[in-house]
Design an enzyme around this catalytic site. Structure first.
Site, PDB file in Angstrom:
ATOM      1  N   TYR A 210      -1.741   5.105  -1.449  1.00  0.00           N
ATOM      2  CA  TYR A 210      -1.017   4.226  -2.365  1.00  0.00           C
ATOM      3  C   TYR A 210      -1.485   4.451  -3.800  1.00  0.00           C
ATOM      4  O   TYR A 210      -0.671   4.635  -4.714  1.00  0.00           O
ATOM      5  CB  TYR A 210      -1.234   2.770  -1.958  1.00  0.00           C
ATOM      6  CG  TYR A 210      -0.451   1.767  -2.780  1.00  0.00           C
ATOM      7  CD1 TYR A 210       0.914   1.600  -2.572  1.00  0.00           C
ATOM      8  CD2 TYR A 210      -1.077   0.992  -3.750  1.00  0.00           C
ATOM      9  CE1 TYR A 210       1.635   0.677  -3.316  1.00  0.00           C
ATOM     10  CE2 TYR A 210      -0.360   0.067  -4.496  1.00  0.00           C
ATOM     11  CZ  TYR A 210       0.995  -0.089  -4.275  1.00  0.00           C
ATOM     12  OH  TYR A 210       1.711  -0.999  -5.017  1.00  0.00           O
TER      13      TYR A 210
ATOM     14  N   ASN B  80      12.634   1.130  -7.316  1.00  0.00           N
ATOM     15  CA  ASN B  80      11.743   0.054  -6.892  1.00  0.00           C
ATOM     16  C   ASN B  80      11.186   0.232  -5.489  1.00  0.00           C
ATOM     17  O   ASN B  80      10.120  -0.290  -5.173  1.00  0.00           O
ATOM     18  CB  ASN B  80      12.487  -1.282  -6.991  1.00  0.00           C
ATOM     19  CG  ASN B  80      11.693  -2.418  -6.407  1.00  0.00           C
ATOM     20  OD1 ASN B  80      10.750  -2.929  -7.013  1.00  0.00           O
ATOM     21  ND2 ASN B  80      12.047  -2.835  -5.190  1.00  0.00           N
TER      22      ASN B  80
ATOM     23  N   ASP C 237      18.534   5.591   2.543  1.00  0.00           N
ATOM     24  CA  ASP C 237      17.345   6.179   1.941  1.00  0.00           C
ATOM     25  C   ASP C 237      17.457   6.165   0.416  1.00  0.00           C
ATOM     26  O   ASP C 237      18.437   6.660  -0.146  1.00  0.00           O
ATOM     27  CB  ASP C 237      17.205   7.618   2.451  1.00  0.00           C
ATOM     28  CG  ASP C 237      15.910   8.284   2.041  1.00  0.00           C
ATOM     29  OD1 ASP C 237      15.237   7.787   1.114  1.00  0.00           O
ATOM     30  OD2 ASP C 237      15.563   9.309   2.641  1.00  0.00           O
TER      31      ASP C 237
ATOM     32  N   LYS D 153       0.905   6.128  -6.632  1.00  0.00           N
ATOM     33  CA  LYS D 153       1.318   5.261  -7.727  1.00  0.00           C
ATOM     34  C   LYS D 153       0.876   5.819  -9.076  1.00  0.00           C
ATOM     35  O   LYS D 153       1.567   5.651 -10.082  1.00  0.00           O
ATOM     36  CB  LYS D 153       0.793   3.836  -7.510  1.00  0.00           C
ATOM     37  CG  LYS D 153       1.525   3.091  -6.409  1.00  0.00           C
ATOM     38  CD  LYS D 153       3.010   2.920  -6.729  1.00  0.00           C
ATOM     39  CE  LYS D 153       3.733   2.052  -5.725  1.00  0.00           C
ATOM     40  NZ  LYS D 153       5.148   1.802  -6.079  1.00  0.00           N
TER      41      LYS D 153
END
Length: 258
Positions: free
Chosen positions: A144, A80, A58, A148
Site C-alpha cells: 500500500y 479513486n 474494472d 501510493k
C-alpha cells in the site's frame, strides 16, 4: 461551483466511502456523473441516490464506456478506486501485483485515454485519491505504501508536465477516513488512523476547496503538511519516529495474539 457545473465527471470506486462522497458532491454541484465500481449493485445504488449513471466494472477499463454514457466526452476523472493490501516483502506476488494494478496502473491507463483529448481542447481535470501514505508511509503495509507513493508521483508528474496546457491535477492525501477500507486495516489502522479519522464528506469538502483555490495538494488532515515537511527536513529523525510506531504495532499485535 462554475468549475464543475455541467461537467462530465467519472468517479471510480464510488460504490461507497470516499468515492461515493465525491460522486455525491459533484452531482450536488450540478455535474453529470458516472459512478464506477467493481460491485455492480453498489455502483447502481450510489447512482440512483444521486441521479447519476452507473458504469460498473474494472476502473482500468472504464473510460470508453463512461465516455459513451456521458455523451462522448469526459471533463473530470476521479481515480479513486484503491486496494489496501498489507504485509512487507513477504506479501504474496499477487498482492503486490494487485496493488500496483489498482493503485497506480489504473491511473496510467485512464490518462492514456484522456490526456490526448484534453490536450486537443486545452482543458481537463484529473483527481487522484492517493493517501497520506503516499506522502509519508503506513506501518504494516509495504504494498500500500509503495504504490501510493507511486500514485502521488504520477499525479505530480502529470501536473508538472501538462498544467501549462490546461490540464489541472489534484492529489487527495487524507489519513484515516471512516470507510470499509479503514475498518479492514486492523491493529495498524487502530494505532495510526482511527483516532483522527474523518467522514468521507470531509474529504469531498477538502477537494472542492482545492479546486476553488487551484491547489494540487489536497490535505483533509491539515497536520499532514507538518509531517511531510519534517520528513523532508529531517528524514532520520522522522524515520526514528515511524520506527517507534512500528514497535508499538508489534506490541499491539503481540498482545492480540496472546
Amino acid at each position: 461551483m462554475e468549475a464543475v457545473r455541467d461537467k462530465a465527471v467519472v468517479v471510480t470506486g464510488a460504490g461507497g466511502g470516499i468515492g461515493a462522497a465525491l460522486a455525491r458532491r459533484f452531482a450536488a454541484e450540478g455535474a453529470r456523473v458516472v459512478v464506477n465500481d467493481l460491485d455492480e449493485a453498489k455502483a447502481k445504488q450510489t447512482a440512483e441516490e444521486i441521479g447519476a449513471l452507473a458504469v460498473p466494472g474494472d476502473a482500468s477499463a472504464v473510460v470508453p464506456a463512461a465516455r459513451d454514457a456521458l455523451g462522448g466526452a469526459i471533463d473530470i476523472f476521479c481515480a479513486n478506486a484503491g486496494v489496501g493490501t498489507g504485509g512487507g516483502p513477504d506479501a504474496p506476488e499477487d498482492d503486490w501485483a494487485l496493488a500496483w494494478d489498482v493503485n497506480v496502473m489504473a491511473h496510467v491507463r485512464a490518462t492514456r485515454e484522456l490526456v490526448p483529448e484534453w490536450l486537443e481542447r486545452g482543458s481537463g481535470r484529473f483527481i487522484s485519491t492517493v493517501s497520506a501514505a503516499g506522502l509519508l508511509t503506513m506501518v504494516g503495509s509495504a504494498p500500500y505504501s509503495v504504490t501510493k507513493h507511486g500514485a502521488y508521483a504520477f499525479a505530480e508528474w502529470l501536473s508538472a508536465t501538462y498544467r501549462h496546457r490546461g490540464i489541472e491535477v489534484h492529489a487527495i492525501c487524507p489519513q484515516g477516513v471512516r470507510t470499509d477500507m479503514l475498518a479492514a486495516t486492523g491493529a495498524a489502522g487502530d494505532l495510526v488512523l482511527t483516532p483522527g479519522a474523518i467522514e468521507p464528506a470531509a474529504v469531498a469538502d477538502a477537494l472542492f476547496s482545492a479546486i476553488e483555490e487551484g491547489r494540487f495538494l489536497v490535505l483533509p488532515h491539515p497536520e499532514v503538511a507538518g509531517y511531510y515537511t519534517a520528513r523532508a527536513a529531517e528524514p532520520d529523525r522522522w524515520l526514528v519516529g515511524m520506527n517507534h510506531l512500528q514497535q508499538k504495532l508489534e506490541q499491539a499485535e503481540g498482545q492480540g495474539a496472546s
